[in-house]
Design an enzyme around this catalytic site. Structure first.
Site, PDB file in Angstrom:
ATOM      1  N   GLU A 173     117.401  34.807  70.839  1.00 24.78           N
ATOM      2  CA  GLU A 173     117.107  35.596  69.643  1.00 24.78           C
ATOM      3  C   GLU A 173     116.136  36.731  69.948  1.00 24.78           C
ATOM      4  O   GLU A 173     115.015  36.488  70.370  1.00 24.78           O
ATOM      5  CB  GLU A 173     116.480  34.667  68.585  1.00 24.78           C
ATOM      6  CG  GLU A 173     117.247  33.360  68.418  1.00 24.78           C
ATOM      7  CD  GLU A 173     116.438  32.301  67.671  1.00 24.78           C
ATOM      8  OE1 GLU A 173     115.601  32.676  66.836  1.00 24.78           O
ATOM      9  OE2 GLU A 173     116.652  31.110  67.923  1.00 24.78           O
ATOM     10  N   HIS A 217     118.934  35.972  65.016  1.00 23.61           N
ATOM     11  CA  HIS A 217     119.000  34.574  65.495  1.00 23.61           C
ATOM     12  C   HIS A 217     120.399  34.287  66.071  1.00 23.61           C
ATOM     13  O   HIS A 217     121.133  33.433  65.563  1.00 23.61           O
ATOM     14  CB  HIS A 217     118.693  33.674  64.287  1.00 23.61           C
ATOM     15  CG  HIS A 217     118.378  32.255  64.594  1.00 23.61           C
ATOM     16  ND1 HIS A 217     119.160  31.451  65.380  1.00 23.61           N
ATOM     17  CD2 HIS A 217     117.341  31.474  64.196  1.00 23.61           C
ATOM     18  CE1 HIS A 217     118.634  30.250  65.435  1.00 23.61           C
ATOM     19  NE2 HIS A 217     117.525  30.246  64.728  1.00 23.61           N
TER      20      HIS A 217
HETATM   21  C1  BG6 Z   1     114.857  28.643  65.942  1.00 26.06           C
HETATM   22  C2  BG6 Z   1     113.487  28.025  65.821  1.00 26.06           C
HETATM   23  O1  BG6 Z   1     114.735  30.025  65.943  1.00 26.06           O
HETATM   24  O2  BG6 Z   1     115.647  28.249  64.829  1.00 26.06           O
HETATM   25  C3  BG6 Z   1     113.631  26.521  65.729  1.00 26.06           C
HETATM   26  O3  BG6 Z   1     112.691  28.399  66.937  1.00 26.06           O
HETATM   27  C4  BG6 Z   1     114.543  26.130  64.587  1.00 26.06           C
HETATM   28  O4  BG6 Z   1     112.349  25.918  65.586  1.00 26.06           O
HETATM   29  C5  BG6 Z   1     115.864  26.869  64.745  1.00 26.06           C
HETATM   30  O5  BG6 Z   1     114.741  24.740  64.588  1.00 26.06           O
HETATM   31  C6  BG6 Z   1     116.857  26.600  63.604  1.00 26.06           C
HETATM   32  O6  BG6 Z   1     116.294  26.880  62.390  1.00 26.06           O
HETATM   33  P1  BG6 Z   1     117.076  26.635  61.035  1.00 26.06           P
HETATM   34  O7  BG6 Z   1     116.115  26.925  59.932  1.00 26.06           O
HETATM   35  O8  BG6 Z   1     118.234  27.583  61.020  1.00 26.06           O
HETATM   36  O9  BG6 Z   1     117.516  25.200  61.076  1.00 26.06           O
END
Ligand code: BG6
Length: 315
Positions: free
Chosen positions: A272, A168
């Site tokens: 990502e 991510h």
């Molecule tokens: C992204 C998702 O990968 O991560 C989103 O597609 C999400 O929907 C974002 O809001 C952040 O996620 P988190 O759990 O780290 O707040």
């Protein structure tokens, strides 16, 4: 020690924020990377000029069990809310260990670290599978950052398991309105903001003027993120990871996130490398490998002409 790059100064185990263990990788000409054992989480990647290339929120407090907001969280074994586990799975909320006896895995760099995550008994109650997740983070001699994940099914009961995965990555950008992403145009995507409905992207490079949360399907192995203002291009290469998720919360959502500054959406973009749409299935004894390679190169912006390979060669 096996599992840790050997040259003096290339790898250092030390304490990070709040006394959390972290590993610092150093390249020969000033580049560096930092990896927290909490989450197996890369939180910093700097080039030879010591400029930070990843975004970490100024509101991040580095307090487990909350995942770190920024850097490169590992999403495993679930992506997003697509399953019964916590959002993006549990790997980013676990304390990983240094793998002192990793299976052979060649590298040209002296600056790398091998981490491992195995389930605790408590974890097995939530996700009843036995696995070994090995993560190698390598800083290449040219300053490139490489992450290799190897997941092995070690179930003794003969049962396969299924998982989703994502690196991510939060890229640091000067101004989101000056950023273009090349490589995803014309692809089909699932739009998380439209109930995961499937659409087809138009023919132009992506630009950003509002919230975006899309899973591009069958994305190419190479994606370029052009930061016009910084005159910098990130080149992302991936292997074993068919999808690419693009996310920016924009202003309204940013205000609802306690670990994210109201205006920080302007200075980050998540691209990502993922296996999100079709989960991966492993039988006992089988291993899956997913690889991410990031480089940052100076770019002179030239519409539609940018071939990341040429940029790399000319740098
Ligand atoms: C992204 C998702 O990968 O991560 C989103 O597609 C999400 O929907 C974002 O809001 C952040 O996620 P988190 O759990 O780290 O707040």
């Amino acid at each position: 020690m096996a599992g840790i790059g050997s040259e003096r100064g290339a790898v250092e185990l030390c304490k990070g924020i709040n006394g959390l263990d972290k590993v610092v990788l150093r390249g020969p000409r000033g580049s560096s990377a930092e990896v927290y054992l909490y989450g197996g989480h890369v939180t910093s990647w700097r080039n030879d000029h010591r400029e930070e290339l990843l975004f970490v929120s100024s509101k991040e407090i580095f307090k487990p069990p909350k995942a770190i907001r920024g850097g490169i969280p590992i999403c495993f074994p679930q992506f997003g809310s697509n399953g019964s586990l916590e959002q993006h799975g549990f790997a980013r909320n676990k304390f990983w260990s240094i793998d002192t006896d990793p299976p052979p895995f060649p590298t040209n760099s002296k600056s790398f670290i091998d981490l491992i995550l195995k389930p605790s008994e408590e974890d097995m109650q939530k996700w009843p599978h036995s696995y070994e997740f090995r993560l190698r983070v390598t800083l290449g001699t040219g300053g490139d950052l490489m992450l290799t994940s190897r997941v092995r099914n070690t179930n003794a009961d003969g049962k396969p398991f299924t998982f989703a995965f994502a690196y991510h990555t939060y890229f640091s950008v000067s101004d989101i309105s000056e950023v273009r992403v090349e490589g995803l145009e014309t692809l089909d995507y699932l739009d998380n903001l439209e109930n995961k409905e499937r659409f087809t992207e138009q023919g132009d490079a992506l630009t950003f003027e509002s919230e975006v949360d899309k899973i591009y399907l069958g994305a190419p192995t190479k994606i370029a993120i052009l930061d016009h203002e910084k005159k910098r291009t990130f080149v992302l290469r991936k292997d074993g990871l068919p999808d690419a998720v693009v996310w920016n919360p924009w202003d309204k959502k940013a205000k609802t996130m306690t670990d994210f500054g109201d205006d920080e959406y302007m200075h980050m973009l998540c691209v990502e490398a993922a296996a999100a749409e079709k989960p991966i299935t492993l039988k006992p004894g089988e291993e899956w490998k997913g690889r991410l390679e990031l480089s940052a190169v100076p770019s002179s912006y030239c519409s539609g002409q940018l071939d990341p390979q040429k940029v790399l060669q000319s740098s």
